[in-house]
Each structure stands twice: as structure tokens, then as C-alpha cells.
Design a protein around this motif. Structure first.
Motif, PDB file in Angstrom:
ATOM      1  N   GLU A 127       0.835  -1.203   0.000  1.00  0.00           N
ATOM      2  CA  GLU A 127       0.000   0.000   0.000  1.00  0.00           C
ATOM      3  C   GLU A 127       0.870   1.252   0.000  1.00  0.00           C
ATOM      4  O   GLU A 127       0.567   2.235  -0.674  1.00  0.00           O
ATOM      5  N   ARG A 128       1.947   1.201   0.758  1.00  0.00           N
ATOM      6  CA  ARG A 128       2.871   2.333   0.794  1.00  0.00           C
ATOM      7  C   ARG A 128       3.480   2.582  -0.583  1.00  0.00           C
ATOM      8  O   ARG A 128       3.578   3.723  -1.032  1.00  0.00           O
ATOM      9  N   VAL A 129       3.878   1.518  -1.265  1.00  0.00           N
ATOM     10  CA  VAL A 129       4.462   1.652  -2.601  1.00  0.00           C
ATOM     11  C   VAL A 129       3.445   2.244  -3.571  1.00  0.00           C
ATOM     12  O   VAL A 129       3.763   3.142  -4.363  1.00  0.00           O
ATOM     13  N   VAL A 130       2.211   1.746  -3.513  1.00  0.00           N
ATOM     14  CA  VAL A 130       1.150   2.266  -4.373  1.00  0.00           C
ATOM     15  C   VAL A 130       0.935   3.751  -4.112  1.00  0.00           C
ATOM     16  O   VAL A 130       0.791   4.558  -5.041  1.00  0.00           O
ATOM     17  N   ASN A 131       0.923   4.130  -2.836  1.00  0.00           N
ATOM     18  CA  ASN A 131       0.723   5.532  -2.486  1.00  0.00           C
ATOM     19  C   ASN A 131       1.847   6.412  -3.012  1.00  0.00           C
ATOM     20  O   ASN A 131       1.609   7.493  -3.565  1.00  0.00           O
ATOM     21  N   GLU A 132       3.091   5.946  -2.850  1.00  0.00           N
ATOM     22  CA  GLU A 132       4.239   6.714  -3.341  1.00  0.00           C
ATOM     23  C   GLU A 132       4.150   6.907  -4.853  1.00  0.00           C
ATOM     24  O   GLU A 132       4.433   7.986  -5.379  1.00  0.00           O
ATOM     25  N   ALA A 133       3.752   5.853  -5.559  1.00  0.00           N
ATOM     26  CA  ALA A 133       3.653   5.933  -7.016  1.00  0.00           C
ATOM     27  C   ALA A 133       2.506   6.847  -7.433  1.00  0.00           C
ATOM     28  O   ALA A 133       2.618   7.603  -8.406  1.00  0.00           O
ATOM     29  N   MET A 134       1.392   6.786  -6.700  1.00  0.00           N
ATOM     30  CA  MET A 134       0.258   7.644  -7.036  1.00  0.00           C
ATOM     31  C   MET A 134       0.582   9.116  -6.821  1.00  0.00           C
ATOM     32  O   MET A 134       0.085   9.987  -7.543  1.00  0.00           O
ATOM     33  N   VAL A 135       1.408   9.406  -5.843  1.00  0.00           N
ATOM     34  CA  VAL A 135       1.836  10.786  -5.614  1.00  0.00           C
ATOM     35  C   VAL A 135       2.535  11.328  -6.859  1.00  0.00           C
ATOM     36  O   VAL A 135       2.258  12.447  -7.316  1.00  0.00           O
ATOM     37  N   GLU A 136       3.451  10.534  -7.416  1.00  0.00           N
ATOM     38  CA  GLU A 136       4.161  10.957  -8.625  1.00  0.00           C
ATOM     39  C   GLU A 136       3.199  11.076  -9.805  1.00  0.00           C
ATOM     40  O   GLU A 136       3.253  12.040 -10.579  1.00  0.00           O
ATOM     41  N   MET A 137       2.316  10.091  -9.944  1.00  0.00           N
ATOM     42  CA  MET A 137       1.386  10.082 -11.068  1.00  0.00           C
ATOM     43  C   MET A 137       0.435  11.275 -11.016  1.00  0.00           C
ATOM     44  O   MET A 137       0.191  11.940 -12.035  1.00  0.00           O
ATOM     45  N   LYS A 138      -0.087  11.567  -9.841  1.00  0.00           N
ATOM     46  CA  LYS A 138      -1.024  12.676  -9.697  1.00  0.00           C
ATOM     47  C   LYS A 138      -0.336  14.019  -9.910  1.00  0.00           C
ATOM     48  O   LYS A 138      -0.888  14.912 -10.562  1.00  0.00           O
ATOM     49  N   SER A 139       0.857  14.179  -9.360  1.00  0.00           N
ATOM     50  CA  SER A 139       1.552  15.460  -9.496  1.00  0.00           C
ATOM     51  C   SER A 139       1.853  15.763 -10.958  1.00  0.00           C
ATOM     52  O   SER A 139       1.665  16.891 -11.426  1.00  0.00           O
ATOM     53  N   ILE A 140       2.288  14.751 -11.700  1.00  0.00           N
ATOM     54  CA  ILE A 140       2.585  14.948 -13.121  1.00  0.00           C
ATOM     55  C   ILE A 140       1.298  15.167 -13.912  1.00  0.00           C
ATOM     56  O   ILE A 140       1.228  16.024 -14.802  1.00  0.00           O
ATOM     57  N   GLY A 141       0.261  14.395 -13.584  1.00  0.00           N
ATOM     58  CA  GLY A 141      -1.013  14.549 -14.280  1.00  0.00           C
ATOM     59  C   GLY A 141      -1.585  15.945 -14.112  1.00  0.00           C
ATOM     60  O   GLY A 141      -2.008  16.581 -15.090  1.00  0.00           O
ATOM     61  N   PHE A 142      -1.576  16.451 -12.888  1.00  0.00           N
ATOM     62  CA  PHE A 142      -2.105  17.791 -12.644  1.00  0.00           C
ATOM     63  C   PHE A 142      -1.227  18.860 -13.296  1.00  0.00           C
ATOM     64  O   PHE A 142      -1.727  19.866 -13.803  1.00  0.00           O
ATOM     65  N   TRP A 143       0.089  18.638 -13.277  1.00  0.00           N
ATOM     66  CA  TRP A 143       0.985  19.597 -13.939  1.00  0.00           C
ATOM     67  C   TRP A 143       0.685  19.671 -15.432  1.00  0.00           C
ATOM     68  O   TRP A 143       0.646  20.761 -16.010  1.00  0.00           O
ATOM     69  N   VAL A 144       0.468  18.515 -16.048  1.00  0.00           N
ATOM     70  CA  VAL A 144       0.158  18.474 -17.483  1.00  0.00           C
ATOM     71  C   VAL A 144      -1.059  19.340 -17.786  1.00  0.00           C
ATOM     72  O   VAL A 144      -1.046  20.153 -18.725  1.00  0.00           O
ATOM     73  N   PHE A 145      -2.099  19.204 -16.992  1.00  0.00           N
ATOM     74  CA  PHE A 145      -3.311  19.967 -17.269  1.00  0.00           C
ATOM     75  C   PHE A 145      -3.133  21.450 -16.962  1.00  0.00           C
ATOM     76  O   PHE A 145      -3.766  22.298 -17.596  1.00  0.00           O
ATOM     77  N   GLY A 146      -2.278  21.776 -16.009  1.00  0.00           N
ATOM     78  CA  GLY A 146      -1.977  23.180 -15.768  1.00  0.00           C
ATOM     79  C   GLY A 146      -1.348  23.818 -16.993  1.00  0.00           C
ATOM     80  O   GLY A 146      -1.723  24.922 -17.415  1.00  0.00           O
ATOM     81  N   VAL A 147      -0.389  23.111 -17.594  1.00  0.00           N
ATOM     82  CA  VAL A 147       0.285  23.603 -18.800  1.00  0.00           C
ATOM     83  C   VAL A 147      -0.684  23.668 -19.978  1.00  0.00           C
ATOM     84  O   VAL A 147      -0.748  24.667 -20.706  1.00  0.00           O
ATOM     85  N   VAL A 148      -1.448  22.601 -20.175  1.00  0.00           N
ATOM     86  CA  VAL A 148      -2.350  22.523 -21.328  1.00  0.00           C
ATOM     87  C   VAL A 148      -3.425  23.604 -21.261  1.00  0.00           C
ATOM     88  O   VAL A 148      -3.678  24.320 -22.243  1.00  0.00           O
ATOM     89  N   LEU A 149      -4.063  23.745 -20.102  1.00  0.00           N
ATOM     90  CA  LEU A 149      -5.131  24.737 -19.971  1.00  0.00           C
ATOM     91  C   LEU A 149      -4.595  26.158 -20.094  1.00  0.00           C
ATOM     92  O   LEU A 149      -5.242  27.026 -20.693  1.00  0.00           O
ATOM     93  N   ALA A 150      -3.410  26.404 -19.537  1.00  0.00           N
ATOM     94  CA  ALA A 150      -2.809  27.733 -19.647  1.00  0.00           C
ATOM     95  C   ALA A 150      -2.448  28.042 -21.100  1.00  0.00           C
ATOM     96  O   ALA A 150      -2.659  29.161 -21.581  1.00  0.00           O
ATOM     97  N   SER A 151      -1.925  27.055 -21.800  1.00  0.00           N
ATOM     98  CA  SER A 151      -1.516  27.263 -23.192  1.00  0.00           C
ATOM     99  C   SER A 151      -2.715  27.500 -24.100  1.00  0.00           C
ATOM    100  O   SER A 151      -2.678  28.361 -24.986  1.00  0.00           O
ATOM    101  N   LEU A 152      -3.773  26.736 -23.888  1.00  0.00           N
ATOM    102  CA  LEU A 152      -4.954  26.871 -24.743  1.00  0.00           C
ATOM    103  C   LEU A 152      -5.735  28.147 -24.449  1.00  0.00           C
ATOM    104  O   LEU A 152      -6.315  28.755 -25.354  1.00  0.00           O
ATOM    105  N   SER A 153      -5.753  28.547 -23.182  1.00  0.00           N
ATOM    106  CA  SER A 153      -6.524  29.737 -22.815  1.00  0.00           C
ATOM    107  C   SER A 153      -5.732  31.018 -23.022  1.00  0.00           C
ATOM    108  O   SER A 153      -6.307  32.098 -23.170  1.00  0.00           O
TER     109      SER A 153
END
Length: 310
Positions: A176-202
């Protein structure tokens, strides 16, 4: 790496059921997580390898497509990790399941926001195209339809993505700890991607700046180089290269209308509109496909959990 091994070892010794776990298992879990982070790092480096001059020209439809494709690559690496540690989602504890399912909902919501931004650009494109048809017979009306593309304020409450519930310490196993650590990385990158995409398009910085606040709590070391590379461009409110070119072409046509020499300028805008439309179609299809995949994955997981409970 050493810190992670220490965390995993400590967690093993403090499990409520006091089961004994061989140190080799801790090493395997740690190595699997490190391999996941290595895969993610390689994906990010590939994204950074696109380094045009001037640097501001990185903001293109093509680069946005690469950013969105990054989400699929990270998810693929995450599924690979789950296979390596032999821990399918249907075996997860409730806290991890809720976190993953909520992340999926956030992705669907953000993809809808991207679709909204694309719809705005599509409407402006149609206005330009209609203006072209009026150049010969009604030049003054044509000018009204050739106004530059302006930033579209985002209505998305990105700050609402902040999950105030801290799951730290709620995991009952090392997996569970490993899954949580991996999800932290996945979520941070996923949210960063949308920050860039939405800023670029808008064409405005607000989505990116707010998303930076969201991902700051994840403290992802993998994102540091990427953020440093893009921060000066996105935070300046740079617009997409294709949008700039379309605006410049429309402005040239307006000037040509005023001086009565529209032929070359009209042909130039018509050509750029054709390219713009094709690029938009590709991006729209990618967003739709990504939405369908996220939704299908989420529904499949929910179905699997229900079957396990029966």
C-alpha cells in the motif's frame, strides 16, 4: 532510495498483524518503486527533449499532444509497477481505491475543461473563416470577424482539486505504501500536465499558477526539472505558436482590406486556417480518446471491486 527502504522496513515491523516479511521482499518492493520512478523520469526527459529556439515556441499543438500522451505513458508505468509487486487494484485497501477513483474523476473534469478551451478556439476559427468569405463583398463586416483570438478565462476551480484529507500513515501494508508513493508521482505529473495545457490553450497564466499550488503539496522531485524548464514560458502568459500565427495573419488581412490589397493576405489566412483546423481535429480526437480511456478504466475498476465483494 535509502530513505524509501527505511520507510518500508519500518512499516513492515509495525503492521498490526505482526506478520514476518523477509528483508528481500522489502528490497523487491523498493526496487520496483525505483524502477517506476526511472520510467517516469525517462518519459519526462523525452518531453523535455523538444527544445526549440526561441524557447517560447515550445507551446504548440504538437507539444500539447505530447503532454497529454505523457498521461498514458505514466499510467502504463504505474500498471507495470502493480504487476511487478503482484498487487492488482482489486486487492487495494479502501483508502487507495478512493484516492485512485477520485483522481480519475479529476482527470475527466480536467479533460472537459480542455474540450471547452478547444471549443472556444474552434468558434474563433469559424469566425475567421466566415470573415474570409466577406472580404470581397462586405470588407467592413469582414473586419469584425477577423478580431484576434483573446485569452479565455478559465471557469475551472483548480484549487478545488486539493484533497485536504491526508492519507499518510493510513496504509496497512508495504505494498500500500508503494502504491501511495507511485500515485503521488502520477497525480503530481497529471495535474501539472493539465496546468500547462489549460494555460496554453486559454492564453492566461491562472490555470498553471493554481495547479502549481495543487502539486506543491506532493513534493515530487521528478517534476523539478520540468517545471524549471517551462515556468518562465507559461508564467509569462505565452500563447500557442499556431494561435500567434493565426492572429498575425488575420491582422495582416485587416490591414490589407484597409489598403484595398487583399489577395495575398486572404490566401495566407486561408492556408493557415486549414492547417489550424487539422491540428485542432487531431488534438480533439486525442482528448476524446483519453476521456474514453480514463472513464473505461474507472468503470472497469468499479466493476471489479463489486465482483470481489459478491
Amino acid at each position: 532510495m535509502l530513505l524509501l527502504v527505511q520507510k518500508l522496513s519500518k512499516l513492515y515491523h509495525n503492521l498490526e498483524n505482526h506478520h514476518y516479511h523477509h528483508p528481500a521482499e522489502v528490497d523487491v518492493l523498493s526496487a520496483s518503486l525505483q524502477a517506476f520512478r526511472s520510467d517516469v523520469s525517462n518519459c519526462l526527459n523525452q518531453l523535455l527533449s523538444f527544445n526549440p529556439e526561441p524557447r517560447s515556441e515550445i507551446l504548440t499543438f504538437s507539444w500539447i499532444q505530447q503532454c497529454l500522451h505523457l498521461l498514458l505513458l505514466i499510467n502504463k508505468a504505474f500498471l507495470k509497477l502493480l504487476k511487478h509487486i503482484d498487487y492488482p487494484m482489486t486487492s487495494w485497501e479502501a483508502a487507495s481505491l478512493d484516492e485512485y477513483l477520485n483522481y480519475g474523476l479529476h482527470l475527466l473534469d480536467l479533460l472537459n475543461s480542455v474540450s471547452s478551451s478547444l471549443s472556444h478556439l474552434s468558434q474563433v476559427k469559424l469566425s475567421f473563416a466566415y470573415g474570409l468569405t466577406l472580404v470581397g463583398n462586405s470588407p467592413s463586416t469582414a473586419i469584425e470577424h477577423l478580431k484576434p483570438i483573446h485569452p479565455q478565462s478559465s471557469s475551472k476551480d483548480i484549487k478545488g482539486l486539493l484533497n485536504k484529507e491526508d492519507c499518510e500513515g493510513k496504509f496497512g501494508s508495504c505494498k500500500e505504501r508503494v502504491v501511495n508513493e507511485a500515485m503521488v508521482e502520477m497525480k503530481s505529473i497529471g495535474f501539472w500536465v493539465f496546468g500547462v495545457v489549460l494555460a496554453s490553450l486559454s492564453g492566461e497564466t491562472k490555470p498553471y499558477l493554481e495547479m502549481k499550488q495543487v502539486i506543491a503539496r506532493f513534493n515530487s522531485s521528478l517534476l523539478i526539472d520540468v517545471i524549471d524548464s517551462c515556468v518562465s514560458i507559461v508564467e509569462k502568459g505565452e500563447t500557442l505558436k499556431e494561435v500567434k500565427e493565426l492572429n498575425n495573419s488575420a491582422n495582416c488581412l485587416v490591414s490589407a482590406i484597409v489598403y484595398g490589397e487583399t489577395s495575398d493576405a486572404a490566401m495566407d489566412l486561408e492556408g493557415k486556417l486549414g492547417v489550424f483546423e487539422k491540428q485542432m481535429e487531431v488534438l480533439e480526437k486525442q482528448v476524446d480518446a483519453l476521456f474514453s480511456k480514463v472513464l473505461a478504466t474507472r468503470n472497469e475498476l468499479l466493476q471489479g471491486v463489486r465482483q470481489c465483494k459478491q
